[in-house]
Design a protein around this motif. Structure first.
Motif, mmCIF file in Angstrom:
data_model
loop_
_atom_site.group_PDB
_atom_site.id
_atom_site.type_symbol
_atom_site.label_atom_id
_atom_site.label_comp_id
_atom_site.label_asym_id
_atom_site.label_seq_id
_atom_site.Cartn_x
_atom_site.Cartn_y
_atom_site.Cartn_z
ATOM 1 N N MET A 113 18.406 37.049 129.806
ATOM 2 C CA MET A 113 17.484 35.978 130.181
ATOM 3 C C MET A 113 16.711 36.348 131.453
ATOM 4 O O MET A 113 15.523 36.062 131.559
ATOM 5 N N VAL A 114 17.384 36.994 132.401
ATOM 6 C CA VAL A 114 16.704 37.450 133.622
ATOM 7 C C VAL A 114 15.555 38.385 133.241
ATOM 8 O O VAL A 114 14.421 38.211 133.700
ATOM 9 N N ARG A 115 15.853 39.362 132.377
ATOM 10 C CA ARG A 115 14.821 40.322 131.971
ATOM 11 C C ARG A 115 13.663 39.640 131.249
ATOM 12 O O ARG A 115 12.495 39.953 131.502
ATOM 13 N N GLN A 146 9.798 39.626 132.621
ATOM 14 C CA GLN A 146 8.714 40.195 131.827
ATOM 15 C C GLN A 146 7.584 39.187 131.634
ATOM 16 O O GLN A 146 6.421 39.566 131.569
ATOM 17 N N ARG A 147 7.933 37.923 131.541
ATOM 18 C CA ARG A 147 6.921 36.876 131.386
ATOM 19 C C ARG A 147 6.232 36.551 132.712
ATOM 20 O O ARG A 147 5.251 35.822 132.737
ATOM 21 N N GLY A 148 6.800 37.053 133.801
ATOM 22 C CA GLY A 148 6.223 36.792 135.111
ATOM 23 C C GLY A 148 6.680 35.489 135.729
ATOM 24 O O GLY A 148 6.094 35.020 136.699
ATOM 25 N N ASP A 149 7.742 34.904 135.187
ATOM 26 C CA ASP A 149 8.252 33.629 135.703
ATOM 27 C C ASP A 149 9.402 33.914 136.669
ATOM 28 O O ASP A 149 10.572 33.824 136.315
ATOM 29 N N LYS A 150 9.038 34.293 137.881
ATOM 30 C CA LYS A 150 10.017 34.713 138.890
ATOM 31 C C LYS A 150 11.010 33.605 139.237
ATOM 32 O O LYS A 150 12.197 33.866 139.417
ATOM 33 N N HIS A 151 10.545 32.369 139.323
ATOM 34 C CA HIS A 151 11.414 31.256 139.710
ATOM 35 C C HIS A 151 12.561 31.076 138.703
ATOM 36 O O HIS A 151 13.725 30.957 139.092
ATOM 37 N N VAL A 152 12.243 31.084 137.425
ATOM 38 C CA VAL A 152 13.271 30.909 136.400
ATOM 39 C C VAL A 152 14.175 32.145 136.355
ATOM 40 O O VAL A 152 15.395 32.021 136.177
ATOM 41 N N ALA A 153 13.601 33.329 136.526
ATOM 42 C CA ALA A 153 14.404 34.554 136.557
ATOM 43 C C ALA A 153 15.407 34.495 137.714
ATOM 44 O O ALA A 153 16.573 34.894 137.553
#
Length: 60
Positions: free
Chosen positions: A28-30, A34-41
């Motif tokens: 899920m982190v990866r 990859q989607r560019g959603d740093k906050h959720v990562a």
């Protein structure tokens, strides 16, 4: 996501995936990176760390 939510998500993930929960969290982190959603990562990284703590120390 606060610390209580992180722990709750980690426990739920462990209940569902068992020993594979850590790999699922890492995936899920990866995905979110990859989607560019740093906050959720970052949230998933915290869940990943909580899962590592749930597992306890690595014994060899």
């Amino acid at each position: 996501m606060n610390a209580v939510e992180v722990q709750a998500h980690a426990r739920k993930l462990y209940e569902v995936y068992g020993a594979k929960a850590l790999a699922e969290a890492a995936q899920m982190v990866r995905q979110f990176e990859q989607r560019g959603d740093k906050h959720v990562a970052d949230d998933w990284r915290r869940i990943e760390n909580a899962l590592q703590q749930l597992r306890g120390p690595h014994v060899s």
